[in-house]
Design an enzyme around this catalytic site. Structure first.
Site: not given
Ligand SMILES: N[C@H](CCC[C@H](N)C(=O)O)C(=O)O
Length: 283
Positions: A13, A75, A168, A217, A226, A229
């Protein structure tokens, strides 16, 4: 202006990391998206920005932008890159820091072996706070969880809804390699019952301590891993009675370890953080 940045990733990522303490960083959504563009800019899933703290009990403020330019609450993989960046840049003499994000304080710690452990805080499990609009839906109880039916395209999927600061929707699939992630993912992301959109997780249960996971995502599309995630998927799996902590999360770009002791308790994430290159760009 000439902007200095560092390119990093956490289990594939990938991120642009920017020191906004020593640089004046005040960009529009279009400029954030341009920086993240893989053809017209540097290219990344998210942009992580290091700011001075706004409270006495934290070391830094952490702002996060998806590749579509949207600013988001959290994140997880980025939090590991964040602590490695501030240590490598000499912005702190600590290896365990407290970082304020849009909605929470997280605590990443850079371990001696180069891995990073993060206290991601406790998950939010009340659907309305995810936010998810459940009114008029008949949830399907399973263990301590409730699965919500979503009509996406011509199919109906059952999702767990969890917030790690960011929203999520996690579903169990037989095989992540054949799951319709690129078809169903955007339909879940933009489903009207998620007023802030949502990250769509597809989880394959390998055994009670091991899952394979793909995440489409919010604001970025499918990523190779993620962090939030992974936390949300493990929380959902434990609540459904399918998993036991700790859980090995196998993503396409690498592995994370997630531990959770139950409601009200923090989710603990351990994984890699890698610096790829330093750069400058005119913006
Ligand atoms: N796309 C996610 C943010 C990045 C999350 C992900 N890259 C991680 O490592 O938690 C959102 O809009 O909530």
């Amino acid at each position: 202006m000439k902007l200095k940045f560092t390119k990093m990733h956490g289990a594939g990522n990938d991120f642009i990391v920017i020191d906004a303490i020593h640089q004046d960083v005040d960009f529009t959504r279009a400029q954030w998206a341009r920086l993240a563009d893989r053809r017209f800019g540097i290219g990344a899933d998210q942009i992580l920005v290091v700011h001075k703290p706004e409270a006495a009990d934290v070391d830094f403020r952490y702002r996060i932008y998806n590749s579509d330019g949207s600013e988001v609450e959290q994140c997880g993989n980025g939090s590991r890159a964040f602590v490695k960046f501030v240590v490598e840049k000499g912005l702190t003499d600590k290896r365990s820091i407290r970082v304020q994000t849009m909605k929470a304080i997280i605590a990443p710690r850079l371990e001696d072996d180069g891995m990073v452990t993060v206290d991601m805080g406790a998950p939010v499990l009340e659907p309305a706070q995810v936010p998810f609009q459940a009114d008029g839906l008949h949830g399907v109880p399973e263990g301590h969880d409730v699965l919500w039916p979503l009509d996406v395209g011509t199919s109906r999927v059952l999702v767990s809804v969890v917030s790690m600061g960011n929203p999520h929707a996690v579903q169990v699939v037989a095989d992540v390699d054949t799951a319709p992630v690129l078809d169903t993912g955007p339909l879940v992301e933009h489903h009207p019952r998620f007023p802030a959109r949502v990250n769509a997780g597809f989880m394959q249960i390998v055994d009670r301590h091991h899952i394979r996971l793909r995440v489409y995502e919010r604001g970025a599309g499918e990523t190779l891993a993620c962090g939030t995630g992974s936390c949300a998927a493990v929380v959902a799996g434990i609540r459904r009675g399918l998993l036991d902590s700790p859980v090995r999360v196998e993503a396409r770009g690498g592995e994370l370890s997630i531990a959770w002791a139950g409601p009200g308790q923090p989710v603990m994430m351990t994984g890699p953080a890698v610096t790829v290159f330093e750069g400058e760009i005119e913006i």
